[in-house]
Design a protein around this motif. Structure first.
Motif, short mmCIF file in Angstrom:
data_model
loop_
_atom_site.label_atom_id
_atom_site.label_comp_id
_atom_site.label_asym_id
_atom_site.label_seq_id
_atom_site.Cartn_x
_atom_site.Cartn_y
_atom_site.Cartn_z
N GLU A 13 0.56 -1.08 -0.54
CA GLU A 13 0.12 0.25 -0.25
C GLU A 13 0.66 1.41 0.36
N GLY A 14 0.55 2.25 -0.65
CA GLY A 14 1.21 3.74 -1.04
C GLY A 14 2.28 2.94 -1.65
N ARG A 15 3.00 1.95 -2.27
CA ARG A 15 4.03 2.06 -3.34
C ARG A 15 4.04 1.75 -4.54
N LEU A 20 5.59 1.55 -10.07
CA LEU A 20 5.38 0.90 -11.63
C LEU A 20 6.86 1.83 -12.48
N THR A 21 8.09 2.14 -11.70
CA THR A 21 8.84 2.72 -12.08
C THR A 21 9.51 1.44 -12.14
N TRP A 22 9.43 0.37 -11.27
CA TRP A 22 10.16 -0.72 -11.72
C TRP A 22 10.05 -1.48 -12.89
N GLN A 42 -5.82 0.12 -5.95
CA GLN A 42 -5.15 -0.69 -5.03
C GLN A 42 -3.34 -1.20 -5.48
N ASP A 43 -2.93 -0.14 -5.93
CA ASP A 43 -1.45 -0.53 -6.30
C ASP A 43 -0.68 -1.39 -7.10
N ARG A 44 -2.06 -1.60 -7.63
CA ARG A 44 -2.13 -2.85 -9.07
C ARG A 44 -0.96 -2.45 -10.53
N VAL A 45 -0.09 -3.24 -10.56
CA VAL A 45 0.36 -2.44 -12.38
C VAL A 45 0.48 -3.92 -12.74
N LEU A 69 8.12 -5.24 -1.85
CA LEU A 69 7.95 -3.79 -2.91
C LEU A 69 6.67 -4.99 -3.62
N VAL A 70 6.06 -5.69 -3.25
CA VAL A 70 4.69 -6.01 -3.30
C VAL A 70 4.30 -7.75 -1.89
N VAL A 71 3.22 -7.07 -2.15
CA VAL A 71 2.11 -7.87 -1.33
C VAL A 71 2.11 -9.49 -1.32
N ARG A 72 1.88 -10.00 -2.85
CA ARG A 72 2.20 -11.43 -3.38
C ARG A 72 3.19 -11.61 -4.23
N ALA A 73 2.79 -12.46 -4.21
CA ALA A 73 4.13 -13.17 -5.89
C ALA A 73 2.75 -12.49 -7.06
N VAL A 74 3.88 -11.83 -7.69
CA VAL A 74 3.49 -11.53 -9.29
C VAL A 74 2.15 -13.14 -10.06
N HIS A 75 1.50 -11.92 -10.76
CA HIS A 75 0.22 -13.47 -11.30
C HIS A 75 0.86 -13.43 -13.29
#
Length: 84
Positions: A13-15, A20-22, A42-45, A69-75
């Protein structure tokens, strides 16, 4: 055949801007036909890359972001284009 790879991550949250920059800074070993980066609440990219390749081709994908940086593994999803 056209194959689309989808990569979606949810930032802590908040990152979201940092994620997005990453994601935009990640270079792939090969250049796709097209690459698009999107964001959502919800800060999704989401990053979609299109390739002129067979469905099961070994294609470069974005890696997992660093811990914290993320709250869960990448989908990740893979799709093939179909005619109209």
């Amino acid at each position: 055949m056209t194959v689309a790879l989808m990569w979606e991550a949810r930032a802590v949250e908040g990152r979201g801007d940092e994620l997005l920059t990453w994601a935009r800074a990640q270079e792939l070993a090969e250049t796709p036909v097209r690459r698009e980066t999107l964001r959502a609440p919800q800060d999704r990219v989401l990053v979609i890359t299109w390739w002129d390749a067979e469905y099961d081709a070994d294609l470069p994908e974005l890696p997992e972001p660093g811990a914290g940086l993320v709250v869960r593994a990448v989908h990740r999803w893979r799709f093939e284009a179909v005619g109209e």
